[in-house]
Scaffold this active site. Structure first.
Site, PDB file in Angstrom:
ATOM      1  N   HIS A 205      -8.020   3.662   3.848  1.00 25.38           N
ATOM      2  CA  HIS A 205      -8.180   4.254   5.178  1.00 25.38           C
ATOM      3  C   HIS A 205      -9.632   4.377   5.635  1.00 25.38           C
ATOM      4  O   HIS A 205      -9.903   4.527   6.818  1.00 25.38           O
ATOM      5  CB  HIS A 205      -7.576   5.666   5.195  1.00 25.38           C
ATOM      6  CG  HIS A 205      -6.087   5.711   5.085  1.00 25.38           C
ATOM      7  ND1 HIS A 205      -5.403   5.127   4.056  1.00 25.38           N
ATOM      8  CD2 HIS A 205      -5.157   6.263   5.899  1.00 25.38           C
ATOM      9  CE1 HIS A 205      -4.102   5.338   4.223  1.00 25.38           C
ATOM     10  NE2 HIS A 205      -3.925   6.021   5.335  1.00 25.38           N
TER      11      HIS A 205
ATOM     12  N   GLU B  14      -5.168   8.678   9.721  1.00 22.56           N
ATOM     13  CA  GLU B  14      -3.788   8.548  10.218  1.00 22.56           C
ATOM     14  C   GLU B  14      -3.612   9.235  11.571  1.00 22.56           C
ATOM     15  O   GLU B  14      -2.774   8.845  12.374  1.00 22.56           O
ATOM     16  CB  GLU B  14      -2.814   9.133   9.200  1.00 22.56           C
ATOM     17  CG  GLU B  14      -2.920   8.419   7.876  1.00 22.56           C
ATOM     18  CD  GLU B  14      -1.584   8.010   7.298  1.00 22.56           C
ATOM     19  OE1 GLU B  14      -0.560   8.390   7.853  1.00 22.56           O
ATOM     20  OE2 GLU B  14      -1.604   7.293   6.289  1.00 22.56           O
TER      21      GLU B  14
ATOM     22  N   CYS C 277     -11.062   3.372  -0.547  1.00 27.50           N
ATOM     23  CA  CYS C 277      -9.746   3.846  -0.113  1.00 27.50           C
ATOM     24  C   CYS C 277      -9.404   3.059   1.146  1.00 27.50           C
ATOM     25  O   CYS C 277     -10.272   2.841   2.003  1.00 27.50           O
ATOM     26  CB  CYS C 277      -9.807   5.340   0.196  1.00 27.50           C
ATOM     27  SG  CYS C 277      -8.306   5.956   0.984  1.00 27.50           S
TER      28      CYS C 277
ATOM     29  N   ASP D  79       0.870  -1.181   0.000  1.00 25.25           N
ATOM     30  CA  ASP D  79       0.000   0.000   0.000  1.00 25.25           C
ATOM     31  C   ASP D  79       0.904   1.226   0.000  1.00 25.25           C
ATOM     32  O   ASP D  79       2.107   1.134   0.269  1.00 25.25           O
ATOM     33  CB  ASP D  79      -0.898  -0.004   1.251  1.00 25.25           C
ATOM     34  CG  ASP D  79      -1.828   1.223   1.287  1.00 25.25           C
ATOM     35  OD1 ASP D  79      -2.425   1.541   0.242  1.00 25.25           O
ATOM     36  OD2 ASP D  79      -1.933   1.870   2.339  1.00 25.25           O
ATOM     37  N   SER D  80       0.297   2.378  -0.256  1.00 24.30           N
ATOM     38  CA  SER D  80       1.055   3.623  -0.171  1.00 24.30           C
ATOM     39  C   SER D  80       1.506   3.887   1.266  1.00 24.30           C
ATOM     40  O   SER D  80       2.402   4.693   1.479  1.00 24.30           O
ATOM     41  CB  SER D  80       0.184   4.781  -0.657  1.00 24.30           C
ATOM     42  OG  SER D  80      -1.019   4.810   0.092  1.00 24.30           O
TER      43      SER D  80
ATOM     44  N   CYS E 174      -3.796  -0.932  -2.090  1.00 23.72           N
ATOM     45  CA  CYS E 174      -4.079   0.486  -2.317  1.00 23.72           C
ATOM     46  C   CYS E 174      -5.050   0.666  -3.487  1.00 23.72           C
ATOM     47  O   CYS E 174      -4.790   0.180  -4.596  1.00 23.72           O
ATOM     48  CB  CYS E 174      -2.756   1.188  -2.636  1.00 23.72           C
ATOM     49  SG  CYS E 174      -2.915   2.930  -2.969  1.00 23.72           S
TER      50      CYS E 174
HETATM   51  N1  DGL Z   1      -3.906   3.895   0.015  1.00 23.30           N
HETATM   52  C1  DGL Z   1      -4.603   4.951  -0.674  1.00 23.30           C
HETATM   53  C2  DGL Z   1      -5.840   4.393  -1.364  1.00 23.30           C
HETATM   54  O1  DGL Z   1      -6.373   3.359  -1.010  1.00 23.30           O
HETATM   55  C3  DGL Z   1      -4.998   6.071   0.267  1.00 23.30           C
HETATM   56  C4  DGL Z   1      -3.827   6.894   0.776  1.00 23.30           C
HETATM   57  C5  DGL Z   1      -3.053   7.592  -0.326  1.00 23.30           C
HETATM   58  O2  DGL Z   1      -3.560   8.529  -0.945  1.00 23.30           O
HETATM   59  O3  DGL Z   1      -1.924   7.174  -0.559  1.00 23.30           O
HETATM   60  O4  DGL Z   1      -6.303   4.981  -2.302  1.00 23.30           O
END
Ligand code: DGL
Length: 278
Positions: free
Chosen positions: A190, A156, A188, A11-12, A74
């Site tokens: 989060h 976060e 997303c 993931d990011s 992600c």
């Molecule tokens: N992991 C990203 C997503 O699911 C969210 C956080 C980001 O923008 O990196 O889109």
């Protein structure tokens, strides 16, 4: 024969742990390696080509861990980079968009589906097309997309269920309420953390789709179909971040519980040359 190689998940940043949590719950006998690219997050505000380059580097790192499958947790990376990664990988690659879209189509009763995601995911249009494709046999289907970028920071920060989150959610979600959606895809990583707040705003009758659950069941199907299930001996959980491991663990532990993540190591992946792959 059993295949005890781990499943790689990236993931990011830390958000993909919401997907990892569902994978661990669904296939607890499988070892996992998680990479969170916190040092370069967020991806949701980056360009298409940057997201592809970053995702390829994330995948290369996981391939070096000898994984048997790669899960793009992600949503932003899934919408922009899945096709490229699937082309370049010699192990199955799982993305999060199609499983989430199918779950939404199964859940809706009135055919009005909302998608909430990062700016990059919404502007790609990929989720919207996936929902339309999954629901092509429904008599009427309307898809409404809404970017909710501040939700990532709220998640976060640990402000999942307080008045700041509620005010933000009221503002972002007003158009979806207005449109009368009965199903909202949390598109997303989060957003499942803000599910209570989102539910308070949308009302108890609106179903929230956590694509992590749908993704975990796709992972299980692929393990069975390809006959690559583990026999459950020496199950390991490894964690890597491209930023500070102690910060990663402090922010991430409420996501996973059970003392995880632990032993997180720092790993920088921008050294991987992906120029020949795109
Ligand atoms: N992991 C990203 C997503 O699911 C969210 C956080 C980001 O923008 O990196 O889109």
């Amino acid at each position: 024969m059993a295949d005890n190689r781990p499943i790689g998940v990236f993931d990011s940043g830390i958000g993909g742990l919401t997907v990892l949590r569902e994978i661990i719950a669904t296939v607890p006998n499988e070892s996992t390696v998680y990479f969170g690219d916190d040092g370069r997050a967020p991806y949701g505000t980056k360009s298409h080509s940057t997201i592809i380059n970053y995702s390829l580097q994330d995948m290369m790192f996981l391939q070096k861990q000898d994984v048997k499958m790669i899960v793009i947790a992600c949503n932003t990376a899934s919408t922009h980079a899945y096709k490229t990664l699937a082309k370049c990988s010699n192990v199955p690659v799982v993305e999060v968009v199609v499983p989430g879209a199918r779950a939404a189509v199964e859940a809706t009763k009135n055919g009005r589906i909302g998608i909430i995601a990062t700016n990059a995911t919404v502007s790609s249009g990929v989720y919207e097309s996936a929902v339309k494709e999954a629901g092509k046999n429904l008599p009427s289907l309307e898809v409404y997309s809404q970017a909710c970028p501040l939700f990532v920071s709220l998640a976060e920060e640990g402000w999942w269920d307080d008045e700041v989150a509620l005010l933000t959610a009221k503002r972002y979600l007003a158009p979806l309420k207005e449109a009368g959606v009965d199903t909202v895809v949390l598109a997303c990583t989060h957003y499942p953390l803000l599910a209570n707040t989102i539910s308070k705003v949308m009302g108890p009758d609106v179903k929230l789709i956590n694509s992590g659950i749908a993704v975990a069941s796709v992972v299980k199907d692929i393990l069975v179909k390809n006959d690559i299930e583990s026999d459950g001996t020496n199950v390991t959980r490894s964690f890597y971040t491209s930023d500070d491991p102690s910060r990663f663990e402090a922010v991430a532990s409420p996501f996973l519980g059970r003392g995880l993540p632990a032993g997180t190591k720092k790993q920088v992946v921008d050294k991987y040359d992906v120029s020949g792959l795109v």
